[in-house]
Motif scaffolding. Structure first.
Motif, short mmCIF file in Angstrom:
data_model
loop_
_atom_site.label_atom_id
_atom_site.label_comp_id
_atom_site.label_asym_id
_atom_site.label_seq_id
_atom_site.Cartn_x
_atom_site.Cartn_y
_atom_site.Cartn_z
N LYS A 60 35.77 -27.04 9.54
CA LYS A 60 37.20 -27.32 9.36
C LYS A 60 37.80 -26.20 8.51
CE LYS A 60 37.47 -32.30 9.66
NZ LYS A 60 38.03 -33.49 9.07
N PRO A 61 39.11 -26.00 8.64
CA PRO A 61 39.73 -24.95 7.82
C PRO A 61 39.69 -25.30 6.33
CG PRO A 61 41.39 -26.22 8.98
CD PRO A 61 40.06 -26.69 9.50
N ILE A 62 39.65 -24.27 5.52
CA ILE A 62 39.79 -24.42 4.07
C ILE A 62 41.28 -24.22 3.79
CG2 ILE A 62 39.18 -23.51 1.80
CD1 ILE A 62 36.55 -22.46 3.18
N VAL A 63 41.93 -25.25 3.27
CA VAL A 63 43.38 -25.21 3.06
C VAL A 63 43.64 -24.94 1.58
CG1 VAL A 63 45.55 -26.46 3.35
CG2 VAL A 63 43.68 -26.81 4.99
N VAL A 64 44.46 -23.93 1.30
CA VAL A 64 44.69 -23.47 -0.07
C VAL A 64 46.18 -23.47 -0.39
CG1 VAL A 64 44.25 -21.63 -1.75
CG2 VAL A 64 42.65 -21.98 0.15
N ASP A 65 46.55 -24.23 -1.40
CA ASP A 65 47.93 -24.31 -1.90
C ASP A 65 48.09 -23.25 -2.97
OD1 ASP A 65 50.14 -25.09 -3.65
OD2 ASP A 65 50.12 -27.02 -2.62
N VAL A 66 49.03 -22.33 -2.79
CA VAL A 66 49.20 -21.24 -3.76
C VAL A 66 50.53 -21.33 -4.51
CG1 VAL A 66 47.68 -19.71 -2.49
CG2 VAL A 66 50.11 -19.58 -2.07
N TYR A 100 32.38 -20.88 2.31
CA TYR A 100 33.07 -20.13 3.36
C TYR A 100 32.08 -19.25 4.11
CZ TYR A 100 35.52 -16.15 5.39
OH TYR A 100 35.93 -15.16 6.25
N THR A 101 32.20 -19.26 5.45
CA THR A 101 31.46 -18.33 6.30
C THR A 101 32.45 -17.66 7.24
OG1 THR A 101 31.00 -20.06 7.92
CG2 THR A 101 29.31 -19.69 6.23
N HIS A 102 32.11 -16.47 7.68
CA HIS A 102 32.98 -15.74 8.61
C HIS A 102 33.27 -16.61 9.83
CE1 HIS A 102 31.77 -11.49 7.00
NE2 HIS A 102 32.19 -12.31 6.05
N GLY A 103 34.52 -16.64 10.22
CA GLY A 103 34.93 -17.47 11.35
C GLY A 103 35.60 -18.76 10.92
N THR A 104 35.49 -19.12 9.64
CA THR A 104 36.15 -20.32 9.12
C THR A 104 37.57 -19.96 8.73
OG1 THR A 104 34.07 -21.17 8.21
CG2 THR A 104 36.11 -22.11 7.33
N PRO A 105 38.56 -20.65 9.29
CA PRO A 105 39.93 -20.34 8.89
C PRO A 105 40.19 -20.75 7.43
CG PRO A 105 39.89 -21.70 10.88
CD PRO A 105 38.49 -21.65 10.34
N VAL A 106 40.81 -19.84 6.70
CA VAL A 106 41.28 -20.13 5.34
C VAL A 106 42.80 -20.08 5.44
CG1 VAL A 106 41.25 -19.44 2.92
CG2 VAL A 106 39.24 -19.01 4.38
N GLN A 124 42.44 -10.40 2.37
CA GLN A 124 41.95 -9.47 3.40
C GLN A 124 41.42 -8.20 2.73
OE1 GLN A 124 45.44 -8.94 5.85
NE2 GLN A 124 44.88 -10.63 7.22
N ASP A 125 42.12 -7.73 1.70
CA ASP A 125 41.71 -6.53 0.97
C ASP A 125 40.52 -6.81 0.06
OD1 ASP A 125 43.83 -5.24 2.21
OD2 ASP A 125 45.17 -5.44 0.48
N THR A 126 40.49 -8.00 -0.55
CA THR A 126 39.42 -8.37 -1.48
C THR A 126 38.09 -8.58 -0.75
OG1 THR A 126 40.99 -9.39 -2.98
CG2 THR A 126 38.71 -10.09 -3.21
N MET A 127 38.16 -9.10 0.47
CA MET A 127 36.96 -9.40 1.25
C MET A 127 37.02 -8.63 2.57
SD MET A 127 36.67 -13.50 0.48
CE MET A 127 35.01 -13.67 1.14
N PRO A 128 36.87 -7.30 2.52
CA PRO A 128 37.07 -6.48 3.73
C PRO A 128 36.05 -6.73 4.84
CG PRO A 128 36.20 -5.14 1.94
CD PRO A 128 36.52 -6.50 1.36
N ASP A 129 34.89 -7.32 4.51
CA ASP A 129 33.89 -7.60 5.54
C ASP A 129 34.21 -8.85 6.34
OD1 ASP A 129 32.49 -5.34 4.75
OD2 ASP A 129 31.13 -6.44 3.43
N ALA A 130 35.08 -9.68 5.82
CA ALA A 130 35.47 -10.91 6.52
C ALA A 130 36.49 -10.57 7.59
CB ALA A 130 36.06 -11.92 5.54
#
Length: 181
Positions: A60-66, A100-106, A124-130
């Motif tokens: 399932k997606p990881i939902v983040v309130d910012v 979190y694993t690659h392919g999981t929507p955040v 995207q910049d912090t985790m460039p391999d994702a």
């Protein structure tokens, strides 16, 4: 329409200025401005998030309130985790806790999508391999979610609530008045 305006934005705080550009007066205009400001960030629809949240799958997606703490204290999208705007360290720690694993929507959200698109781009910049598309903005964010009659919950429990913090007067105009505290 060229107008003088007083606006509060996530980057500049409250400012008074005379606009030389068109002032966004519709939700679509605001969303278009956000898409153009953050072109690398995938925009997820509220329909798509709603469907993904209902799935009985391990990814399932990881939902983040910012939003700011005072906004989050009023309500959240059910199951969302809170991270302060621009806090990539806290977001990285959250993703580790959530495995979190690659392919999981955040999926990041705020009031309308500016702050959440900003953090998605920063991640995207912090985790460039994702994969870049793993970090999405919920288009229209919690205002659109609430305006569509989707569920909201308390920040500290799963109890249903029916209010959303309007963020600022100008931006709060995009939230149906029935949801204002």
């Amino acid at each position: 329409m060229l107008t003088p305006l007083i606006m509060s934005t996530p980057d500049t705080g409250t400012t008074a200025q005379t606009s030389t550009e068109e002032t966004p007066t519709t939700m679509n205009a605001v969303l278009s401005m956000i898409r153009s400001k953050f072109p690398s960030v995938k925009q997820m629809s509220t329909d798509e998030l709603g469907k993904q949240m209902e799935l009985e799958v391990p990814q399932k997606p990881i939902v983040v309130d910012v939003r700011k703490p005072e906004e989050f204290a009023v309500s959240r999208i059910p199951g969302a985790h809170h991270v302060a705007p621009k806090d990539t360290d806290a977001c990285t720690a959250l993703l580790e806790r959530e495995q979190y694993t690659h392919g999981t929507p955040v999926v990041f959200y705020c009031s309308l999508g500016y702050r959440s698109s900003q953090l998605a781009q920063m991640m995207q910049d912090t985790m460039p391999d994702a994969p870049k598309d793993d970090f999405c903005n919920l288009e229209g964010s919690i205002f659109k979610w609430a305006n569509e009659g989707r569920p909201l919950s308390a920040s500290d429990s799963d109890a249903a609530v029916d209010k959303v913090h309007p963020y600022a007067f100008t931006w709060g105009l995009f939230l149906n008045s029935q949801f204002h505290p």
